[in-house]
Design a protein around this motif. Sequence first.
Motif, short mmCIF file in Angstrom:
data_model
loop_
_atom_site.label_atom_id
_atom_site.label_comp_id
_atom_site.label_asym_id
_atom_site.label_seq_id
_atom_site.Cartn_x
_atom_site.Cartn_y
_atom_site.Cartn_z
N UNK A 217 0.82 -1.21 0.00
CA UNK A 217 0.00 0.00 0.00
C UNK A 217 0.86 1.26 0.00
N UNK A 218 1.94 1.27 0.77
CA UNK A 218 2.84 2.42 0.78
C UNK A 218 3.42 2.66 -0.60
N UNK A 219 3.74 1.60 -1.31
CA UNK A 219 4.31 1.74 -2.64
C UNK A 219 3.33 2.39 -3.61
N UNK A 220 2.06 2.02 -3.53
CA UNK A 220 1.11 2.55 -4.52
C UNK A 220 0.59 3.93 -4.14
N UNK A 221 0.48 4.23 -2.84
CA UNK A 221 0.01 5.58 -2.48
C UNK A 221 1.17 6.58 -2.42
N UNK A 222 2.38 6.09 -2.34
CA UNK A 222 3.65 6.80 -2.57
C UNK A 222 3.96 7.93 -1.60
N UNK B 219 -0.61 0.23 -11.12
CA UNK B 219 -1.46 -0.73 -10.41
C UNK B 219 -2.79 -0.18 -9.92
N UNK B 220 -2.79 1.03 -9.37
CA UNK B 220 -4.06 1.57 -8.88
C UNK B 220 -5.04 1.80 -10.02
N UNK C 66 -5.08 0.39 -12.96
CA UNK C 66 -5.47 -0.88 -13.53
C UNK C 66 -6.56 -1.54 -12.70
N UNK C 67 -6.39 -1.51 -11.38
CA UNK C 67 -7.38 -2.14 -10.50
C UNK C 67 -8.72 -1.43 -10.58
N UNK C 68 -8.71 -0.11 -10.56
CA UNK C 68 -9.96 0.63 -10.63
C UNK C 68 -10.64 0.47 -11.99
N UNK C 69 -9.85 0.27 -13.04
CA UNK C 69 -10.44 0.10 -14.36
C UNK C 69 -11.21 -1.21 -14.48
N UNK C 70 -10.90 -2.17 -13.60
CA UNK C 70 -11.58 -3.46 -13.64
C UNK C 70 -12.85 -3.50 -12.81
N UNK C 71 -13.17 -2.42 -12.11
CA UNK C 71 -14.39 -2.35 -11.31
C UNK C 71 -15.60 -2.25 -12.24
N UNK C 72 -16.61 -3.03 -11.95
CA UNK C 72 -17.81 -3.00 -12.79
C UNK C 72 -18.46 -1.61 -12.72
N UNK C 73 -18.74 -0.99 -13.85
CA UNK C 73 -19.35 0.35 -13.84
C UNK C 73 -20.74 0.32 -13.19
N UNK D 50 -4.73 6.87 -12.97
CA UNK D 50 -3.85 6.70 -14.12
C UNK D 50 -2.83 7.83 -14.16
N UNK D 51 -3.31 9.05 -14.02
CA UNK D 51 -2.39 10.19 -13.99
C UNK D 51 -1.49 10.13 -12.76
N UNK D 52 -2.07 9.76 -11.62
CA UNK D 52 -1.28 9.68 -10.39
C UNK D 52 -0.20 8.63 -10.45
N UNK D 53 -0.53 7.46 -10.98
CA UNK D 53 0.49 6.43 -11.15
C UNK D 53 1.61 6.92 -12.07
N UNK D 54 1.24 7.63 -13.11
CA UNK D 54 2.24 8.20 -14.01
C UNK D 54 3.10 9.23 -13.31
N UNK D 55 2.49 10.01 -12.44
CA UNK D 55 3.24 11.01 -11.67
C UNK D 55 4.27 10.32 -10.76
N UNK D 56 3.86 9.21 -10.15
CA UNK D 56 4.79 8.44 -9.32
C UNK D 56 5.95 7.93 -10.17
#
Length: 285
Positions: free
Chosen positions: A61-66, A131-132, A134-141, A159-165
């Motif tokens: 979790x620390x890795x993905x929330x950065x 990762x974040x 990708x996971x949210x994109x798999x949530x059923x709309x 997506x933008x936040x992961x790119x910023x990391x």
Amino acid sequence: MTNPSPTLARRLWEAVEPIHAVAYFAAEPAAAAKAIGLPSWWMGYFTGRVAPLGALGPAAATAVVFGFAPGMVARFLPAAWTFTTPETALDARIDSVGATLRRTLPPSTDLDRLAELLDRAVRGCGFAGRPLAAAWSAVRPPEDALSRIWLAATVLREHRGDGHVLAAVHAGLAGIDATLTHVATGAVTRELLQINRGWTDEDWEQSRRGLVARGLLDRTNRLTKTGGALRRQIEEDTDRLAAGPVAALGESGVHEVIQLATPLSRHLVDSGVVPVPNPIGAPRP
């Protein structure tokens, strides 16, 4: 520091970010977290944000929330998963933000169109190393338009936040270093960000000394010329890495999203649902 030029990617983010941000500031998500048994607001924050990834422990979790201190994350994860499950936390988050948007936003006939455009933008995202998102994109709309809009805004935001990391790590910045250099731009204060992200004074001072030694901060904690150039490069790289949704929409599609989303985001800010300034950087578009 000179502000980055208003690229289409940045303007798209500015238009939709406050819609995503209701998850952190509105009453309904906090109440929903309490209702599913979470004893603290921060447990609701971390479970609600990483739930699509499963029952993460503190290291992942620390890795993905950065930008958060590892010790802060460890205070709430994995303990939060003894009170709830990722599936329950995810359902509570989506239901509660939908309730917030229905309560706070004025009626609109353009919601289905905005949801359609944001879904198209999401389909333009690439998820390698994200990762974040990708996971949210798999949530059923969800079925209702406002909840679909929030979910799509969340995928785009992560997506933008992961790119910023990715951009910050490529520039040699750890989470706390990115935090200090962000404060040094003048965009946010230390008082607002340090406590919110869980960094101690000792953490702060150690990072500050390292950044001074690298020539990125001066002795007054301002960005040097080199530091300013590095921050600009990170922001430019973030925009570049967020180009997929822009390409999927095309210039006219991005402008239509901005036209439709901006009044909603401004209403959320102007009505006080999303405060500006705030620790996550959500702007008033």
